[in-house]
Design an enzyme around this catalytic site. Structure first.
Site, PDB file in Angstrom:
ATOM      1  N   CYS A 113       0.834  -1.203   0.000  1.00  0.00           N
ATOM      2  CA  CYS A 113       0.000   0.000   0.000  1.00  0.00           C
ATOM      3  C   CYS A 113       0.873   1.259   0.000  1.00  0.00           C
ATOM      4  O   CYS A 113       1.552   1.513  -0.973  1.00  0.00           O
ATOM      5  CB  CYS A 113      -0.983  -0.058   1.166  1.00  0.00           C
ATOM      6  SG  CYS A 113      -2.376   1.060   0.969  1.00  0.00           S
ATOM      7  N   HIS A 133      -3.555  -5.690   0.942  1.00  0.00           N
ATOM      8  CA  HIS A 133      -2.928  -5.891   2.256  1.00  0.00           C
ATOM      9  C   HIS A 133      -2.885  -7.371   2.651  1.00  0.00           C
ATOM     10  O   HIS A 133      -3.752  -7.830   3.396  1.00  0.00           O
ATOM     11  CB  HIS A 133      -3.719  -5.130   3.318  1.00  0.00           C
ATOM     12  CG  HIS A 133      -3.500  -3.660   3.295  1.00  0.00           C
ATOM     13  ND1 HIS A 133      -2.460  -3.054   3.955  1.00  0.00           N
ATOM     14  CD2 HIS A 133      -4.186  -2.662   2.695  1.00  0.00           C
ATOM     15  CE1 HIS A 133      -2.515  -1.740   3.771  1.00  0.00           C
ATOM     16  NE2 HIS A 133      -3.550  -1.479   3.000  1.00  0.00           N
ATOM     17  N   GLU A 173      -1.081  -8.743   4.815  1.00  0.00           N
ATOM     18  CA  GLU A 173      -0.885  -8.888   6.263  1.00  0.00           C
ATOM     19  C   GLU A 173      -2.203  -8.851   7.030  1.00  0.00           C
ATOM     20  O   GLU A 173      -2.253  -9.187   8.206  1.00  0.00           O
ATOM     21  CB  GLU A 173       0.077  -7.805   6.772  1.00  0.00           C
ATOM     22  CG  GLU A 173      -0.506  -6.413   7.033  1.00  0.00           C
ATOM     23  CD  GLU A 173      -0.749  -5.577   5.767  1.00  0.00           C
ATOM     24  OE1 GLU A 173      -0.699  -6.139   4.647  1.00  0.00           O
ATOM     25  OE2 GLU A 173      -1.006  -4.354   5.917  1.00  0.00           O
TER      26      GLU A 173
END
Lengths: 221, 76
Positions: A87, A195, A197
């Site tokens: 990002c 994302h 994660e």
């Protein structure tokens, strides 16, 4: 596997990234500050988190890309150390010149915050090796400036040389050729807007991001 | 002395903000507008004797992203 997360003023996904890295590698990453002039020795992975570094002033990632630690990150990347930018981290990588192209305001002008389906295009990299080519995964995005643009020649080169890592399965933000994540020519730098994660354990509602970190662990540990 | 750097999107680069502004202008009845492009102006107070080349260097290294933007330097 020794990892580090770089924290810029305005980063806000640094903790999520650190938690995911610790979950998969079993070791806490070093948390580095943008002003640090040097990296710790022996890093296997440098990760640049999402957020709004320096308030997105000037352009997203522009100021962070010129911070002292980025000079050290660029030197490490040139020597082959894997660098992952998620990002805002992807925006920092394009602004620093480690990745080609630019991330512009979303074509619809909206901040897009939702799960998106991604095609894994290239699996011949340490970041994507745990996926199967052409596999579709679901990973959330949350960004205002994720509209990837580059000139046609650069886009052709990225596609021909296997540097497109992830592609949106639908139009999310106007990105050229629906590109969601790209690699540098050597394949040791990956930037992506989604994302991974945020989807590493079942409680997150999905685990499709976990294999990105597991793939890295399998080659770097 | 002052330096002014005008940063504009390169021709052909999609400008969604310009398009939204264009749409709003049309809504206000300004039908004569063919296109709107949004850029930015950065004004610098610099030491006397600063050259155009030095300011252009600042623009190339930080103020503009030359992948998508052009810039113009004026000294005053």
């Amino acid at each position: 596997m020794k990892t580090a997360v770089v924290v810029f003023p305005g980063s806000n996904c640094d903790r999520d990234l650190a938690v995911a890295l610790e979950l998969v590698t079993g070791q806490k990453p070093a948390m580095l500050w943008h002003d640090d002039p040097e990296l710790p020795d022996g890093l296997d992975l440098i990760a640049l988190p999402g957020g709004f570094s320096h308030g997105d002033y000037l352009r997203s990632g522009a100021i962070a890309a010129r911070s002292p630690i980025m000079r050290a990150v660029i030197r490490a990347a040139d020597k082959g150390t894997p660098v992952l930018g998620i990002c805002n981290g992807f925006q920092v990588l394009t602004e620093s010149g480690l990745l080609p192209g630019a991330l512009m305001r979303n074509a619809g002008l909206d901040f897009v915050c939702r799960d998106v389906r991604l095609e894994v295009v290239t699996t011949d990299t340490p970041f994507t090796r745990a996926y199967t080519p052409g596999e579709t995964i679901t990973v959330p995005v949350a960004h205002h400036d994720g509209n990837f643009q580059a000139d046609a020649e650069t886009l052709d080169r990225l596609e021909q040389q296997g540097q497109v890592a992830f592609r949106y399965a639908e139009d999310v933000n106007g990105s050229a050729r629906n590109i969601a994540g790209i690699l540098n020519a050597k394949g040791n730098v990956l930037g992506l807007m989604p994302h991974p994660e945020r989807v590493v354990e079942p409680a997150h509602g999905g685990t499709d991001g976990r294999r990105l970190f597991e793939g890295l662990l399998s080659v770097l540990a | 002395m002052k330096a002014r750097v005008t940063v504009s999107l390169k021709p052909g680069v999609l400008d969604p903000q310009g398009r939204a502004i264009h749409h709003a202008l049309e809504g206000l009845g300004f039908g004569q507008v063919a296109e709107v492009r949004v850029g930015k102006v950065i004004e610098l107070e610099v030491a006397d004797g600063t050259t155009e080349d030095q300011v252009a260097d600042m623009a190339r290294k930080l103020l503009a992203n030359t992948v998508i933007e052009n810039f113009r330097v004026e000294l005053a």
